[in-house]
Design a protein around this motif. Structure first.
Motif, PDB file in Angstrom:
ATOM      1  N   UNK A 252       0.598  -0.023  -9.558  1.00 24.38           N
ATOM      2  CA  UNK A 252      -0.630  -0.006  -8.649  1.00 24.38           C
ATOM      3  C   UNK A 252      -0.638  -0.694  -7.676  1.00 24.38           C
ATOM      4  N   UNK A 253       0.073  -2.070  -7.613  1.00 24.52           N
ATOM      5  CA  UNK A 253      -0.066  -2.701  -6.359  1.00 24.52           C
ATOM      6  C   UNK A 253       0.730  -1.749  -5.326  1.00 24.52           C
ATOM      7  N   UNK A 254       1.640  -1.403  -5.702  1.00 25.26           N
ATOM      8  CA  UNK A 254       2.684  -0.458  -4.818  1.00 25.26           C
ATOM      9  C   UNK A 254       2.073   0.688  -3.979  1.00 25.26           C
ATOM     10  N   UNK A 255       0.936   1.019  -4.930  1.00 25.23           N
ATOM     11  CA  UNK A 255       0.241   2.355  -4.384  1.00 25.23           C
ATOM     12  C   UNK A 255      -0.884   1.699  -3.469  1.00 25.23           C
ATOM     13  N   UNK A 256      -1.305   0.549  -3.649  1.00 31.54           N
ATOM     14  CA  UNK A 256      -2.429   0.052  -2.625  1.00 31.54           C
ATOM     15  C   UNK A 256      -1.850  -0.306  -1.382  1.00 31.54           C
ATOM     16  N   UNK A 257      -0.691  -0.959  -1.411  1.00 32.11           N
ATOM     17  CA  UNK A 257       0.375  -1.409  -0.401  1.00 32.11           C
ATOM     18  C   UNK A 257       0.398  -0.009   0.711  1.00 32.11           C
ATOM     19  N   UNK A 258       0.783   0.971   0.109  1.00 38.25           N
ATOM     20  CA  UNK A 258       0.933   2.186   0.623  1.00 38.25           C
ATOM     21  C   UNK A 258      -0.030   2.713   1.797  1.00 38.25           C
ATOM     22  N   UNK A 259      -1.228   2.179   1.397  1.00 44.82           N
ATOM     23  CA  UNK A 259      -2.459   2.617   2.303  1.00 44.82           C
ATOM     24  C   UNK A 259      -2.709   1.363   3.479  1.00 44.82           C
ATOM     25  N   UNK A 260      -2.136   0.461   3.301  1.00 45.19           N
ATOM     26  CA  UNK A 260      -2.571  -0.638   4.113  1.00 45.19           C
ATOM     27  C   UNK A 260      -2.338  -0.404   5.762  1.00 45.19           C
ATOM     28  N   UNK A 261      -1.171   0.289   5.945  1.00 51.25           N
ATOM     29  CA  UNK A 261      -1.113   0.648   7.688  1.00 51.25           C
ATOM     30  C   UNK A 261      -2.208   1.607   7.635  1.00 51.25           C
ATOM     31  N   UNK A 262      -2.513   2.496   6.761  1.00 51.20           N
ATOM     32  CA  UNK A 262      -3.623   3.430   7.320  1.00 51.20           C
ATOM     33  C   UNK A 262      -5.008   2.609   7.599  1.00 51.20           C
ATOM     34  N   UNK A 263      -5.040   1.641   6.666  1.00 50.07           N
ATOM     35  CA  UNK A 263      -6.524   0.958   6.886  1.00 50.07           C
ATOM     36  C   UNK A 263      -6.654   0.206   8.091  1.00 50.07           C
ATOM     37  N   UNK A 264      -5.288  -0.255   8.559  1.00 50.29           N
ATOM     38  CA  UNK A 264      -5.433  -1.026   9.846  1.00 50.29           C
ATOM     39  C   UNK A 264      -5.624   0.076  11.033  1.00 50.29           C
ATOM     40  N   UNK A 265      -5.003   0.895  10.830  1.00 45.99           N
ATOM     41  CA  UNK A 265      -4.987   1.897  12.266  1.00 45.99           C
ATOM     42  C   UNK A 265      -6.410   2.956  12.223  1.00 45.99           C
ATOM     43  N   UNK A 266      -6.665   3.317  11.008  1.00 41.62           N
ATOM     44  CA  UNK A 266      -7.841   4.242  11.170  1.00 41.62           C
ATOM     45  C   UNK A 266      -9.254   3.712  10.864  1.00 41.62           C
TER      46      UNK A 266
END
Length: 174
Positions: free
Chosen positions: A89-103
């Motif tokens: 689960x953590x790996x999947x949450x980390x996948x969207x971290x860049x998207x959260x910062x940018x978008x």
């Protein structure tokens, strides 16, 4: 010749004002997105704690019920969980971290609070998850308070600074 100067000066003031407006708007968007994120996490808590739905299904329901401006993140996590049958689960949450910062104009602290949810969700019992949800929601409330203060302080300043810097450039050029 005078008409060209007037048009040029107007373009300079308008473009610098637009830049200031864009910078100021990012503070407003961060606050709005934190509010939407809080609502999405509350929906997720309801889905897990009271609906007893499996995590991928609960995340998909959050996407459907939440504000699409932020809830698309939960859909991406759900899709990643379905593709990676390992259940990390953590790996999947980390996948969207860049998207959260940018978008979403989130800061590092905002993303860190969200990834903390990924660390605890699905890896503990109901009581611990309930405590975790309460802690994360309290942290998001604190981040909202901070974002509100930053918005009040900086949004108007950047808008005015953009206009005044354009005016200063025009004065210097004339």
């Amino acid at each position: 010749m005078i008409i060209l100067k007037i048009i040029g000066c107007t373009l300079i003031v308008l473009s610098s004002s637009l830049i200031g407006y864009i910078y100021g708007k990012s503070y407003k968007e961060r606050l709005e997105n934190l509010i939407y994120l809080e609502n999405c996490i509350k929906i997720l808590e309801t889905e897990i704690m009271y609906g007893a739905n499996p995590l991928p299904e609960a995340l998909e329901n959050v996407y459907k019920k939440g504000n699409k401006k932020v809830s698309f993140i939960f859909n991406r996590i759900s899709q990643a969980l379905k593709e990676h049958k390992s259940g990390e689960v953590l790996e999947c949450f980390l996948m969207v971290s860049d998207t959260m910062k940018k978008n979403l104009n989130f800061k590092k602290e905002d993303v860190e609070v969200f990834t903390n949810l990924g660390r605890t969700i699905g890896s503990s019992n109901r009581k611990d998850q309930e405590k975790s949800f309460k802690l994360i929601l309290a942290q998001i409330k604190a981040l909202q308070k901070e974002a509100r203060l930053e918005k009040e302080k900086n949004e108007k300043m950047f808008k005015n600074l953009g206009f005044l810097s354009g005016l200063a450039i025009v004065i210097i050029l004339l």
